[in-house]
Design a protein around this motif. Structure first.
Motif, mmCIF file in Angstrom:
data_model
loop_
_atom_site.group_PDB
_atom_site.id
_atom_site.type_symbol
_atom_site.label_atom_id
_atom_site.label_comp_id
_atom_site.label_asym_id
_atom_site.label_seq_id
_atom_site.Cartn_x
_atom_site.Cartn_y
_atom_site.Cartn_z
ATOM 1 N N THR A 93 2.551 29.233 28.033
ATOM 2 C CA THR A 93 1.864 27.954 28.394
ATOM 3 C C THR A 93 2.048 27.648 29.513
ATOM 4 O O THR A 93 1.529 26.780 30.058
ATOM 5 N N ALA A 94 2.837 28.018 30.383
ATOM 6 C CA ALA A 94 3.240 27.851 31.569
ATOM 7 C C ALA A 94 3.843 26.360 31.787
ATOM 8 O O ALA A 94 3.396 25.428 32.408
ATOM 9 N N VAL A 95 4.674 25.790 30.628
ATOM 10 C CA VAL A 95 5.130 24.523 30.623
ATOM 11 C C VAL A 95 6.679 24.531 30.526
ATOM 12 O O VAL A 95 7.133 25.408 29.784
ATOM 13 N N ALA A 96 7.549 23.807 31.441
ATOM 14 C CA ALA A 96 8.877 23.760 31.428
ATOM 15 C C ALA A 96 9.309 22.686 30.636
ATOM 16 O O ALA A 96 8.555 21.439 30.693
ATOM 17 N N THR A 97 10.240 22.755 29.736
ATOM 18 C CA THR A 97 10.770 21.689 28.998
ATOM 19 C C THR A 97 12.115 21.431 28.898
ATOM 20 O O THR A 97 12.957 22.491 29.048
ATOM 21 N N VAL A 98 12.684 20.289 29.218
ATOM 22 C CA VAL A 98 14.124 19.845 28.740
ATOM 23 C C VAL A 98 14.218 19.071 27.719
ATOM 24 O O VAL A 98 13.416 17.867 27.511
ATOM 25 N N ALA A 99 15.130 19.043 26.647
ATOM 26 C CA ALA A 99 15.304 18.295 25.722
ATOM 27 C C ALA A 99 16.868 18.008 25.421
ATOM 28 O O ALA A 99 17.294 18.897 25.709
ATOM 29 N N TYR A 100 17.101 16.983 24.983
ATOM 30 C CA TYR A 100 18.520 16.613 24.681
ATOM 31 C C TYR A 100 18.670 15.357 23.752
ATOM 32 O O TYR A 100 17.564 14.654 23.712
ATOM 33 N N THR A 101 19.773 15.011 23.207
ATOM 34 C CA THR A 101 19.776 14.054 22.403
ATOM 35 C C THR A 101 20.923 13.109 23.020
ATOM 36 O O THR A 101 22.205 13.778 23.164
ATOM 37 N N ILE A 102 20.916 11.853 23.091
ATOM 38 C CA ILE A 102 21.817 10.923 23.302
ATOM 39 C C ILE A 102 21.978 9.626 22.535
ATOM 40 O O ILE A 102 20.825 9.213 22.325
ATOM 41 N N ASP A 103 22.956 9.463 21.826
ATOM 42 C CA ASP A 103 22.958 8.233 20.986
ATOM 43 C C ASP A 103 21.804 8.249 20.008
ATOM 44 O O ASP A 103 21.163 7.369 19.584
ATOM 45 N N ALA A 104 21.742 9.465 19.455
ATOM 46 C CA ALA A 104 20.869 9.715 18.095
ATOM 47 C C ALA A 104 19.330 9.831 18.856
ATOM 48 O O ALA A 104 18.462 9.621 17.780
ATOM 49 N N VAL A 105 19.226 9.722 19.790
ATOM 50 C CA VAL A 105 17.479 9.495 20.375
ATOM 51 C C VAL A 105 17.429 11.175 21.299
ATOM 52 O O VAL A 105 18.190 11.388 21.867
ATOM 53 N N ARG A 106 16.422 11.593 20.838
ATOM 54 C CA ARG A 106 15.835 12.962 21.284
ATOM 55 C C ARG A 106 14.896 12.620 22.330
ATOM 56 O O ARG A 106 13.832 11.963 22.181
ATOM 57 N N TYR A 107 15.394 12.939 23.625
ATOM 58 C CA TYR A 107 14.668 12.763 24.696
ATOM 59 C C TYR A 107 13.951 14.287 25.215
ATOM 60 O O TYR A 107 14.488 15.453 24.888
ATOM 61 N N THR A 108 12.729 14.200 25.660
ATOM 62 C CA THR A 108 11.852 15.329 25.935
ATOM 63 C C THR A 108 11.264 15.461 27.640
ATOM 64 O O THR A 108 10.626 13.982 27.767
ATOM 65 N N ARG A 109 11.511 16.259 28.264
ATOM 66 C CA ARG A 109 10.649 16.157 29.498
ATOM 67 C C ARG A 109 9.734 17.386 29.530
ATOM 68 O O ARG A 109 10.206 18.504 29.618
ATOM 69 N N GLU A 110 8.376 17.209 29.716
ATOM 70 C CA GLU A 110 7.662 18.298 29.923
ATOM 71 C C GLU A 110 7.158 18.448 31.200
ATOM 72 O O GLU A 110 6.699 17.343 31.723
ATOM 73 N N VAL A 111 6.947 19.543 31.977
ATOM 74 C CA VAL A 111 6.499 19.835 33.160
ATOM 75 C C VAL A 111 5.668 20.773 33.486
ATOM 76 O O VAL A 111 5.901 22.084 32.792
ATOM 77 N N PHE A 112 4.355 20.630 33.860
ATOM 78 C CA PHE A 112 3.647 21.820 34.232
ATOM 79 C C PHE A 112 2.821 21.571 35.585
ATOM 80 O O PHE A 112 2.714 20.344 36.031
ATOM 81 N N SER A 113 2.438 22.558 36.327
ATOM 82 C CA SER A 113 1.862 22.490 37.541
ATOM 83 C C SER A 113 0.270 22.934 37.247
ATOM 84 O O SER A 113 0.142 24.320 36.885
ATOM 85 N N SER A 114 -0.729 22.276 37.348
ATOM 86 C CA SER A 114 -2.097 22.551 36.642
ATOM 87 C C SER A 114 -2.912 23.087 37.796
ATOM 88 O O SER A 114 -3.466 22.616 38.814
ATOM 89 N N PRO A 115 -3.332 24.337 37.398
ATOM 90 C CA PRO A 115 -4.440 24.916 38.279
ATOM 91 C C PRO A 115 -5.619 24.432 38.362
ATOM 92 O O PRO A 115 -6.467 24.461 39.382
ATOM 93 N N VAL A 116 -5.925 23.690 37.301
ATOM 94 C CA VAL A 116 -7.328 22.899 37.050
ATOM 95 C C VAL A 116 -7.255 21.669 37.954
ATOM 96 O O VAL A 116 -8.250 21.421 38.738
ATOM 97 N N ASP A 117 -6.284 21.043 37.550
ATOM 98 C CA ASP A 117 -6.135 19.531 38.323
ATOM 99 C C ASP A 117 -5.514 19.396 39.535
ATOM 100 O O ASP A 117 -5.657 18.358 40.187
ATOM 101 N N GLN A 118 -5.018 20.476 39.873
ATOM 102 C CA GLN A 118 -4.093 20.574 41.122
ATOM 103 C C GLN A 118 -3.061 19.410 41.247
ATOM 104 O O GLN A 118 -2.830 18.949 42.451
ATOM 105 N N VAL A 119 -2.531 19.116 40.234
ATOM 106 C CA VAL A 119 -1.374 18.310 40.390
ATOM 107 C C VAL A 119 -0.095 18.788 39.229
ATOM 108 O O VAL A 119 -0.431 19.870 38.356
ATOM 109 N N ILE A 120 1.058 18.290 39.587
ATOM 110 C CA ILE A 120 2.151 18.671 38.799
ATOM 111 C C ILE A 120 2.128 17.649 37.677
ATOM 112 O O ILE A 120 2.237 16.288 38.339
#
Ligand code: FUC
Length: 714
Positions: A93-120
């Motif tokens: 999918t060409a998506v980079a993900t970071v995920a972790y848990t702090i104080d029972a909350v699951r955090y997720t960061r998704e990042v991609f660089s779109s060739p269609v919309d020319q934005v990260i």
């Protein structure tokens, strides 16, 4: 970069290089050139090198570095320790993900660089409401300022660097918008703070004023505003969907299965560390697909070509300026493109060659009073084409000719005649430079390049400067042959064709030296050369990427090439190993090729994120590795399509789908217990081919769109 407390998104824009339009050709060369030749033919190599150094080098002596935009830094408020940390890059999918848990909350960061919309695109989410809190800021080593333009928009604007007294002529801008769902967005001094949000969406756009190598009149502010405005009306899901579709259109053309063991479930850094201890065939398949991912992500049509670090550079003065080194590195970047079904990704390279026909014609005229065009061993964003760095490295006129191999290959794999008509003048211009500058050498009366060198390798007489190194002769043989074929196909230039053939036939031949090796130079100097284990294996160009030397069609020269490769040794830095891998595959030695591949996959040569270590990071080894794995499974050269030519015992059963071959064919291959089970051949252009499996061949003649099957048995 991942991590918990701070995320660093290091930003590049592929036209942000130092300097501005410039012409480095040195007019003093014209007068010095005949004298340099005399010295070389009199065996006065060191004096020749001195004169080259004084009179023939570019002004300035260095080219411009590729530079960074800067960083977007996201600093998170959470103080407590994180658990269950996971960071990944999904190649499909060409998506980079970071995920972790702090104080029972699951955090997720998704990042991609779109060739269609020319934005990260960055999305921050949590599995409980109101938990997203961070401060976004930017920093850069460029001459630039960062300001909050509107409550949710950060803007960095500046100018590029100067280098070697070429003034920076580019303006650039990077623009970040933040849309939070719930919570507050509070602008500060050059930063924006988000608190109590359910999620946040960040869009990043960047642009420079570069329009072409000679035009820097673009408006980066207008460009980034427009890009953000267009992307900003789309939802995250719509941005993601379009991004994934555009990526998969290319990525999913090829599937490789080399077998799967439990190791595949472990983190990549551990798998690289333990490769020699456990059976992990999937790591090679992953490396192969990572290379394809890198090419898709760094060389889409309309971009700059992939440079020494692809596009990923954090520095203002990166190693070797992160430019285009065309005495091997840039070409290696594109070795996997056609065989692994990414022909579109060659377009930026083709566009660069078109530019070089203009700047290189200027250099040909100024330095040599010659027609056509020439490029020496490097080029940059400004398409500089004169010899740089010093005689030992720079005095090599054959870089443009080598790039022309890629122009031809793109035709040979696609059989697109319209495309061929478009690039043929560039190929012809490259040949014309050599019509005007090749010279007869006194002993064999062959036509040779002079002055030249065998890339970066010194011969026994205190310099690399010489006449007619083997690699030049091989490259020119290909250039003239491909020009003749192209002119025949297009039905043009009868006189030119004859001249190209006559010139080709007078080039110095491949010669076998005293140790049974293929000579690197006109004379048998190899065993006396100071760096016998040099990383460059230039004279083996004829074996790969070319097929002038082949185990079937020229067995004696192939045996000599093998001897040269043995003398050179297996050990080298990233790309040097990458080249050796392709060469051993062409020698049909699957076990040796596999051994070399494991050397490339060692922690010394592959970082935990799988970037190639030259060291430091240089991307060519990734691409050479991808190409080498493809060459082990399928070779399309010397007039045949050869199936499983260098299959190692380590991959007894597997399959590959979607590899491409010359003539416009696409192949799916399946094997079991080391033997071919079946091949499916799809004909994309209409035409004939010969398949080979071991000693058995099968001739096919297919219509466009037709498919054939074969089991490799007579
Ligand atoms: C060539 C190589 C170096 C390096 C540089 C970018 O000069 O000899 O090893 O890869 O290119």
């Amino acid at each position: 970069f991942g991590g918990v407390a701070q995320e660093r998104i290091q930003l590049n824009e592929d036209t942000l290089w130092a300097g501005g339009p410039y012409d480095p050709a040195n007019p003093d060369a014209l007068e010095a050139w005949p004298k340099v030749r005399e010295l070389i033919f009199a065996g006065q190599y060191r004096q020749a090198a001195d004169l080259v150094g004084q009179k023939m080098m570019a002004r300035p002596l260095a080219q411009m570095p590729y530079q960074c935009v800067g960083d977007l830094l996201l600093t998170f408020a959470d103080a407590n320790e994180a658990t269950d940390y996971r960071r990944d890059l999904n190649l499909d999918t060409a998506v980079a993900t970071v995920a972790y848990t702090i104080d029972a909350v699951r955090y997720t960061r998704e990042v991609f660089s779109s060739p269609v919309d020319q934005v990260i695109v960055i999305r921050l989410t949590a599995d409980k409401p109101g938990k997203i809190a961070f401060t976004a800021g930017m920093k850069t080593p460029q001459k630039a300022s960062v300001a909050v333009e509107s409550p949710n928009t950060l803007v960095m604007q500046g100018v590029n660097g100067s280098s070697s007294r070429i003034a920076g002529a580019l303006k650039y801008q990077a623009r970040v918008t933040i849309v939070a769902s719930g919570g507050q967005v509070a602008p500060g001094d050059g930063r924006i703070t988000v608190s109590g949000a359910d999620s946040a969406l960040l869009l990043i756009a960047a642009a420079t004023s570069h329009k072409s190598y000679k035009d820097v009149s673009g408006d980066p502010e207008a460009l980034t505003k427009e890009t953000i405005a267009k992307a900003g009306v789309k939802s995250f899901d719509a941005l993601l969907k379009d991004h994934v579709a555009a990526h998969q259109e290319l990525f999913r053309r090829v599937a490789l299965d080399l077998g799967m063991t439990a190791a595949a479930a472990r983190p990549t850094d551990e798998r690289i560390r333990d490769l020699n201890k456990e059976n992990d065939p999937q790591l090679a398949a992953l490396y192969f697909q990572f290379g394809r991912y890198l090419l898709i992500s760094s060389s889409r049509p309309g971009c700059q070509p992939a440079n020494l670090q692809g596009i990923w550079n954090e520095s203002m003065s990166p190693p070797w300026q992160s430019k285009y080194t065309i005495n091997i590195n840039t070409e290696m970047n594109y070795w996997p493109a056609e065989p692994t079904n990414l022909g579109e990704c060659v377009e930026p390279l083709v566009a660069m060659v078109m530019d070089l026909t203009e700047t290189g014609a200027r250099t040909a005229k100024t330095m040599y009073n010659a027609g056509g065009w020439v490029t020496h061993h490097n080029t940059d964003l400004w398409r500089a084409s004169a010899p740089i760095d010093g005689p030992h490295w720079g005095m090599w006129p054959t870089g443009g000719a080598w790039l022309c191999l890629h122009l031809w290959d793109h035709y040979d794999y696609s059989r697109d005649k319209e495309y061929l008509a478009r690039v043929y003048p560039a190929m012809k211009g490259a040949a014309e430079f050599f019509f005007d500058t090749l010279v007869e050498e006194p002993t064999g009366k062959w036509l040779v390049t002079c002055p030249s060198l065998s890339p970066e390798n010194g011969h026994p007489f205190g310099t690399s400067i010489c006449a007619g190194p083997t690699m030049d002769m091989q490259i020119l043989r290909d250039l003239f042959t491909n020009c003749i074929h192209a002119a025949e196909i297009l039905g043009v230039d009868e006189d030119f064709r004859q001249k190209a053939a006559a010139t080709r036939d007078r080039l110095a031949p491949n010669q076998i030296g005293g140790a049974g090796h293929l000579q690197e130079w006109l004379e048998d100097w190899d065993m006396k050369a100071p760096e016998r284990h040099h990383r460059h294996v230039s004279h083996l160009y004829g074996l790969h990427p070319s097929d002038q030397i082949h185990v079937r069609t020229t067995p004696d020269v192939a045996a000599a090439a093998r001897k040269s490769l043995e003398i050179r040794g297996d050990e080298a830095t990233g790309w040097g190993i990458g080249w050796r891998l392709n060469l051993w595959a062409r020698l049909h030695d699957g076990e040796h090729a596999y051994k070399i591949l494991t050397m490339l996959l060692r922690p010394e040569r592959t970082y935990p994120n799988m970037f190639d270590a030259h060291p430091p990071f240089q991307i060519d080894g990734n691409f050479g590795g991808t190409s080498g794995i493809a060459e082990m499974l399928l070779q399309s050269c010397a007039g045949e399509i050869e199936l499983l030519p260098a299959l190692p015992q380590a991959w007894p059963s597997g399959s590959v789908k979607g590899l491409r071959a010359r003539g416009g064919f696409e192949l799916d291959i399946q094997w079991k217990d080391g033997k071919l089970v079946n091949v499916t051949v799809r004909c994309l252009a209409g035409g004939s081919c010969r398949l080979r499996y071991g000693a058995v061949t099968r001739d096919l003649n297919l219509a466009k769109g037709q498919t054939a099957q074969w089991d490799g048995v007579q």
